[in-house]
Design an enzyme around this catalytic site. Structure first.
Site, short mmCIF file in Angstrom:
data_model
loop_
_atom_site.label_atom_id
_atom_site.label_comp_id
_atom_site.label_asym_id
_atom_site.label_seq_id
_atom_site.Cartn_x
_atom_site.Cartn_y
_atom_site.Cartn_z
N GLY A 50 -9.84 1.92 -8.88
CA GLY A 50 -11.10 1.26 -9.25
C GLY A 50 -12.15 2.12 -9.94
O GLY A 50 -13.32 1.75 -9.93
N TRP A 52 -12.57 2.50 -13.10
CA TRP A 52 -13.12 1.76 -14.24
C TRP A 52 -14.10 0.69 -13.73
O TRP A 52 -15.13 0.44 -14.35
CB TRP A 52 -12.00 1.09 -15.06
N ASP A 70 -5.09 -6.54 -9.65
CA ASP A 70 -4.04 -5.54 -9.55
C ASP A 70 -2.96 -6.08 -8.61
O ASP A 70 -3.27 -6.88 -7.72
CB ASP A 70 -4.59 -4.20 -9.01
N ASP A 90 -0.50 -10.46 -9.86
CA ASP A 90 0.33 -9.92 -10.94
C ASP A 90 -0.14 -10.60 -12.23
O ASP A 90 -0.32 -11.83 -12.24
CB ASP A 90 1.80 -10.26 -10.65
N ASP A 112 -5.80 -1.10 -18.09
CA ASP A 112 -5.26 0.25 -17.90
C ASP A 112 -3.91 0.11 -17.17
O ASP A 112 -3.45 1.04 -16.52
CB ASP A 112 -6.26 1.06 -17.05
N LYS A 152 -4.43 0.07 -22.62
CA LYS A 152 -3.55 1.25 -22.63
C LYS A 152 -2.16 0.83 -23.11
O LYS A 152 -1.65 -0.21 -22.71
CB LYS A 152 -3.45 1.81 -21.21
C1 LIG Z 1 -3.32 3.79 -14.03
S1 LIG Z 1 -3.59 2.61 -12.78
C2 LIG Z 1 -5.21 2.02 -13.14
C3 LIG Z 1 -6.31 2.98 -12.76
C4 LIG Z 1 -7.67 2.32 -12.86
N1 LIG Z 1 -8.04 2.06 -14.24
C5 LIG Z 1 -8.77 3.17 -12.26
O1 LIG Z 1 -9.62 3.64 -13.02
O2 LIG Z 1 -8.82 3.37 -11.06
C6 LIG Z 1 -2.57 1.27 -13.32
C7 LIG Z 1 -2.56 0.07 -12.41
O3 LIG Z 1 -1.87 -1.02 -13.06
C8 LIG Z 1 -1.36 -1.86 -12.04
N2 LIG Z 1 -0.37 -2.82 -12.56
C9 LIG Z 1 0.86 -2.55 -13.04
N3 LIG Z 1 1.52 -3.67 -13.36
C10 LIG Z 1 0.67 -4.70 -13.09
C11 LIG Z 1 0.79 -6.12 -13.18
N4 LIG Z 1 1.92 -6.70 -13.62
N5 LIG Z 1 -0.28 -6.88 -12.83
C12 LIG Z 1 -1.42 -6.30 -12.35
N6 LIG Z 1 -1.57 -4.95 -12.22
C13 LIG Z 1 -0.55 -4.15 -12.57
C14 LIG Z 1 -0.78 -0.86 -11.05
O4 LIG Z 1 -0.59 -1.43 -9.77
C15 LIG Z 1 -1.82 0.28 -11.08
O5 LIG Z 1 -2.71 0.20 -9.99
#
Ligand SMILES: C[S@@+](CC[C@H](N)C(=O)[O-])C[C@H]1O[C@@H](n2cnc3c(N)ncnc32)[C@H](O)[C@@H]1O
Length: 200
Positions: A50, A52, A70, A90, A112, A152
């Site tokens: 979190g 962002w 998420d 999701d 992200d 991203k």
């Molecule tokens: C790099 S982290 C994000 C970090 C966040 N921007 C922060 O600043 O704390 C990527 C996130 O994308 C989520 N993610 C991956 N696939 C997803 C999906 N299909 N739906 C929702 N979230 C997803 C992962 O669970 C993970 O927590």
């Protein structure tokens, strides 16, 4: 060298009370391209843990709002703020803004998201591109005219080709690899400014 970079941003995030080092990527993007303004409504896809969301809350102020989704369990440490809503969802199950409790289109869409990696390069690239494609599918349903996007992307398997085809959806379209990105990472960010509904 990689370790030093990681250490620096990890420690800085800890010191600044941010939940992840990724915050410095968004900060750099925002400083360079002026993506987020006071009062904006924002959706943050793949928000966990979190950092962002924390950055956006500070930027949009009391009149703005932030919705995060998420697949991970909701991070309760971010809860209790009137202008923040978090969902365990999701992205593949999201079809409309109503699914995120919204009734109006938003000013800024952030993603992200990063897929769970299998270690098989082509499979991981495909999974990543699927997430990017899903975000672009949702764009016209989520973003206001002239809204902004930060997403991203992992380079490879058709990502560049896909993105070139989407360029005309925005008045400005930029690619950036923030300074805090780990040197081994294949990620970069796409920044779309001023969404144009008539180009969809
Ligand atoms: C790099 S982290 C994000 C970090 C966040 N921007 C922060 O600043 O704390 C990527 C996130 O994308 C989520 N993610 C991956 N696939 C997803 C999906 N299909 N739906 C929702 N979230 C997803 C992962 O669970 C993970 O927590």
């Amino acid at each position: 060298m990689t370790f030093k970079v990681k250490d620096h941003y990890f420690n800085k995030a800890k010191k600044d009370n941010f939940l992840a080092r990724s915050v410095y990527k968004l900060e750099e993007i925002d400083k360079k391209f002026s993506i987020i303004s006071k009062g904006d409504s924002i959706v943050d896809l793949g928000y966990h843990p979190g950092s962002w969301v924390q950055y956006c809350m500070l930027k949009v102020g009391e009149k703005g709002s932030v919705v995060g989704i998420d697949i991970k369990e909701v991070n309760e440490t971010l809860g209790g703020k009137p202008n923040v809503s978090l969902f365990q969802k999701d992205i593949d199950t999201v079809e409309s803004i109503a699914d995120l409790g919204l009734s109006d289109k938003i000013d800024v869409l952030l993603s992200d998201m990063a897929p769970n990696t299998s270690g098989i390069k082509s499979l991981d690239q495909d999974r990543s591109l699927n997430l990017v494609e899903k975000v672009f599918e949702l764009l016209p349903l989520f973003l206001k005219e002239d809204g902004n996007l930060v997403i991203k992307v992992f380079d490879g398997n058709g990502a560049q080709k896909f993105l070139k085809e989407k360029k005309s959806l925005f008045k400005e379209f930029h690619f950036l690899r923030p300074k805090s990105t780990r040197s081994v990472s294949k990620e970069f960010f796409v920044i779309g400014k001023n969404f144009r509904h008539d180009r969809v």
